[in-house]
Design an enzyme around this catalytic site. Structure first.
Site, short mmCIF file in Angstrom:
data_model
loop_
_atom_site.label_atom_id
_atom_site.label_comp_id
_atom_site.label_asym_id
_atom_site.label_seq_id
_atom_site.Cartn_x
_atom_site.Cartn_y
_atom_site.Cartn_z
CE LYS A 33 -3.99 -1.99 2.43
NZ LYS A 33 -4.81 -2.20 1.24
CE LYS A 83 10.73 -3.41 7.42
NZ LYS A 83 9.76 -3.12 8.49
CG ASP A 119 9.28 -0.14 10.63
OD1 ASP A 119 8.50 0.36 9.80
OD2 ASP A 119 10.08 -1.05 10.35
NE ARG A 168 8.17 -20.16 17.68
CZ ARG A 168 7.87 -20.20 16.39
NH1 ARG A 168 6.72 -20.72 16.00
NH2 ARG A 168 8.70 -19.73 15.49
CE LYS A 172 14.72 -14.64 17.35
NZ LYS A 172 13.99 -15.26 16.23
P1 ATR Z 1 10.30 -10.26 11.88
O1 ATR Z 1 11.41 -9.47 11.26
O2 ATR Z 1 8.97 -10.12 11.20
O3 ATR Z 1 10.20 -10.03 13.35
P2 ATR Z 1 11.65 -12.75 12.38
O4 ATR Z 1 12.91 -12.04 12.75
O5 ATR Z 1 11.72 -13.99 11.55
O6 ATR Z 1 10.66 -11.79 11.60
O7 ATR Z 1 10.87 -13.05 13.74
C1 ATR Z 1 9.64 -13.68 13.74
C2 ATR Z 1 9.08 -13.64 15.16
O8 ATR Z 1 7.80 -14.26 15.19
C3 ATR Z 1 9.93 -14.39 16.17
O9 ATR Z 1 9.79 -13.75 17.41
C4 ATR Z 1 9.27 -15.78 16.17
O10 ATR Z 1 9.50 -16.53 17.34
P3 ATR Z 1 10.87 -17.43 17.49
O11 ATR Z 1 11.97 -16.43 17.70
O12 ATR Z 1 10.63 -18.29 18.67
O13 ATR Z 1 10.98 -18.18 16.19
C5 ATR Z 1 7.83 -15.37 16.09
N1 ATR Z 1 6.90 -16.39 15.57
C6 ATR Z 1 6.76 -16.79 14.28
N2 ATR Z 1 5.76 -17.70 14.18
C7 ATR Z 1 5.25 -17.86 15.42
C8 ATR Z 1 4.20 -18.65 15.97
N3 ATR Z 1 3.45 -19.47 15.22
N4 ATR Z 1 3.97 -18.55 17.30
C9 ATR Z 1 4.69 -17.74 18.08
N5 ATR Z 1 5.71 -16.97 17.62
C10 ATR Z 1 5.98 -17.02 16.32
#
Ligand code: ATR
Length: 301
Positions: A33, A83, A119, A168, A172
């Site tokens: 968008k 990014k 952001d 999760r 981290k």
């Molecule tokens: P982004 O830049 O969008 O934050 P990322 O760095 O890949 O993408 O991080 C994704 C985040 O979403 C992480 O915090 C991930 O948790 P983990 O670090 O444990 O992998 C979280 N995440 C993705 N899918 C998830 C799910 N189904 N349930 C809970 N947390 C999820």
């Protein structure tokens, strides 16, 4: 001007003589968008500019961005999954981009490429515009990836009472807390980490939260990061649940609604981060002429 349409995925600045050219780079990018948002800002502030889309190959961001700037492009927004590549590409980073660990806004000046991250500021402005009080609030931030890291600095600047990062993988979340420990101490914010699973245990969940922000990628696959028992611990009817995803009522938002909490998707954050990028590129003095809330209302209508 060329016959490029709004679905053109490879904006070439040399085709738009007489206009300053910008683009949003991502993969995929067809449904972004950002072009319509920036076109509205340009209209409001009477700026002669074109803002298009740029789909880079997954391993080709640096090449695509350099080509764009070499052809006369003035600035670029950067979205998933580039990014971090944008941060690596920039010759100069603003302090908040360094802290965010990611760049969503690039521009060229004196032959150098500058990188910033708008952001977090966009999220904070959207929350404030929705009447959410962040100062002294108890905030739960779900996720510890790039999206969460990008908003931590601006959230801490508002001096909430506490900021709990739940992820999760708890390691981290612990890392993020370490990274922002100094800023939290200066702002006198209680900054803590949790595993998502801890939220199911009332004893490990300090309180219900005023503001719960979903910065996980769970919504993209129609999942929520929260289990039913976690939901019972963290939401009350006075909570506000914010999902950075936009365009749908996510499973996370539905859980909050069921507890009587108020909800928001992340469309306002998208518009507000774009407003900051626009002002970085075109001049802060145009802030008086653009109206991000009107642009948001139009997008929602
Ligand atoms: P982004 O830049 O969008 O934050 P990322 O760095 O890949 O993408 O991080 C994704 C985040 O979403 C992480 O915090 C991930 O948790 P983990 O670090 O444990 O992998 C979280 N995440 C993705 N899918 C998830 C799910 N189904 N349930 C809970 N947390 C999820």
């Amino acid at each position: 001007m060329s016959s490029n349409t709004s679905t053109d995925l490879h904006t070439d600045p040399s085709l738009y003589s007489g206009l300053d050219v910008y683009a949003v780079a991502g993969n995929p990018i067809a449904h972004s968008k950002s072009p319509v948002i920036h076109a509205r800002f340009a209209e409001q502030a009477k700026q002669a500019m074109y803002y298009g889309r740029l789909q880079a190959d997954l391993d080709g961001f640096a090449r695509a961005a350099k080509t764009f700037f070499a052809a006369g492009g003035k600035g670029m927004n950067v979205t998933v999954p580039f990014k971090l590549d944008a941060q690596a590409l920039a010759d100069e980073l603003t302090p908040r981009a360094r802290l965010a660990g990611a760049v969503n806004t690039l521009w060229i000046e004196g032959g150098k490429i500058y990188g910033d991250n708008t952001d977090g500021a966009g999220l904070v402005r959207d929350l404030l515009a929705q009447g959410i009080v962040i100062h002294e609030a108890r905030i739960l931030l779900l996720g510890a990836g790039g999206a969460a890291r990008g908003v931590m600095g601006p959230l801490l600047e508002q001096s909430p009472k506490c900021l709990v990062i739940a992820n999760r993988s708890s390691a981290k979340a612990v890392e993020l807390v370490k990274l922002f420990a100094n800023q939290a101490a200066v702002q006198e914010v209680a900054l803590e980490s949790r595993a998502l699973a801890d939220l199911e245990d009332a004893a490990k969940t300090p309180y219900p939260f005023d503001l719960v922000i979903n910065a996980t990628a769970a919504g993209l696959s129609d999942e929520s990061p929260l289990s039913a028992s976690a939901v019972a611990n963290i939401f009350t009817p006075s909570s506000f649940a914010y999902d950075m995803v936009y365009g749908k009522t996510t499973a996370f938002m539905q859980q909050a609604l069921q507890r009587g909490a108020r909800i928001s998707d992340g469309l306002g954050m998208l518009v507000e981060q774009a407003a900051d990028a626009f002002l970085l590129w075109r001049g802060a003095e145009l802030g008086a002429l653009i109206d991000p809330r009107a642009v948001l209302a139009k997008l929602r209508s």
